[in-house]
Design a protein around this motif. Structure first.
Motif, PDB file in Angstrom:
ATOM      1  N   ARG A 138       5.317  -0.931   7.293  1.00 52.47           N
ATOM      2  CA  ARG A 138       4.444  -0.168   6.454  1.00 52.47           C
ATOM      3  C   ARG A 138       3.849  -0.643   5.111  1.00 52.47           C
ATOM      4  N   TRP A 139       4.552  -1.329   4.412  1.00 49.94           N
ATOM      5  CA  TRP A 139       4.018  -2.086   3.173  1.00 49.94           C
ATOM      6  C   TRP A 139       2.866  -2.728   3.435  1.00 49.94           C
ATOM      7  N   VAL A 140       2.453  -3.205   4.606  1.00 47.90           N
ATOM      8  CA  VAL A 140       0.971  -3.881   4.818  1.00 47.90           C
ATOM      9  C   VAL A 140       0.157  -2.825   4.574  1.00 47.90           C
ATOM     10  N   ASP A 141       0.238  -1.577   4.954  1.00 46.76           N
ATOM     11  CA  ASP A 141      -0.770  -0.757   4.676  1.00 46.76           C
ATOM     12  C   ASP A 141      -0.906  -0.214   3.416  1.00 46.76           C
ATOM     13  N   ASP A 142       0.444   0.023   2.718  1.00 50.78           N
ATOM     14  CA  ASP A 142       0.576   0.378   1.223  1.00 50.78           C
ATOM     15  C   ASP A 142       0.102  -0.834   0.477  1.00 50.78           C
ATOM     16  N   PHE A 143       0.167  -2.137   0.694  1.00 53.80           N
ATOM     17  CA  PHE A 143      -0.130  -3.200  -0.444  1.00 53.80           C
ATOM     18  C   PHE A 143      -0.896  -4.154   0.524  1.00 53.80           C
TER      19      PHE A 143
END
Ligand code: FES
Length: 164
Positions: free
Chosen positions: A9-14
């Motif tokens: 998910r962090w790939v989309d958030d950051f």
């Protein structure tokens, strides 16, 4: 091959934009600032050392005049330590000598002495200086006149230095 659903998910958030990856990180910036500051401090130390080692030598002793060349209450112009430095020698009523730079500390006009007066006058803006110690007495000047150190050697008056 992993699909979009398998991405953390962090790939989309950051998201990382690889085309901007050459921007500097905080750590790199801190390192750059530290090294830059250290370099500037080092250059300052070198410049200070060069400045100290280039101090001009003390002014050499030079004969100004004979003791009897100036009457009590009178004055005499001379140049010291170079031919570009106008100075004035004063003799008060008691016979004591004092000498100063003739360059006014306000805007560099030449100060003058009137026979018997206790002050050196600057005609440009009506500044005045004590003829005893060169301190400003009136007008715009706030700094004293540089004093020329004078020694009596036999019948001669000799300048031995300048006290700013
Ligand atoms: S230059 Fe001497 S008072 Fe201004």
């Amino acid at each position: 091959m992993p699909g979009p659903a398998d991405r953390p998910r962090w790939v989309d958030d950051f998201p990382i934009r690889w085309d901007q990856d050459n921007y500097m990180t905080r750590r790199e910036l801190a390192k750059f600032l530290t090294l830059g500051s250290g370099l500037l401090a080092g250059v300052n130390v070198i410049l200070a050392a060069v400045g100290v080692s280039r101090q001009p030598p003390p002014a050499p002793a030079a004969r100004i005049a004979g003791v009897d060349d100036v009457a009590p209450g009178g004055s005499l112009l001379f140049r010291y330590p170079t031919a570009e430095d106008p100075c004035i020698l004063l003799r008060d009523a008691s016979g004591a000598f004092a000498a100063f730079s003739q360059v006014c500390t306000h805007l560099s006009c030449a100060v003058v002495h009137h026979a018997g007066a206790d002050a050196l006058e600057c005609p440009c803006h009506k500044g005045s200086f004590s003829s005893r110690d060169g301190r400003p007495l009136g007008g715009p000047p706030t700094r004293r006149l540089p004093r020329v150190l004078v020694e009596r050697r036999g019948g001669d008056l000799v300048a031995t230095g300048i006290e700013v």
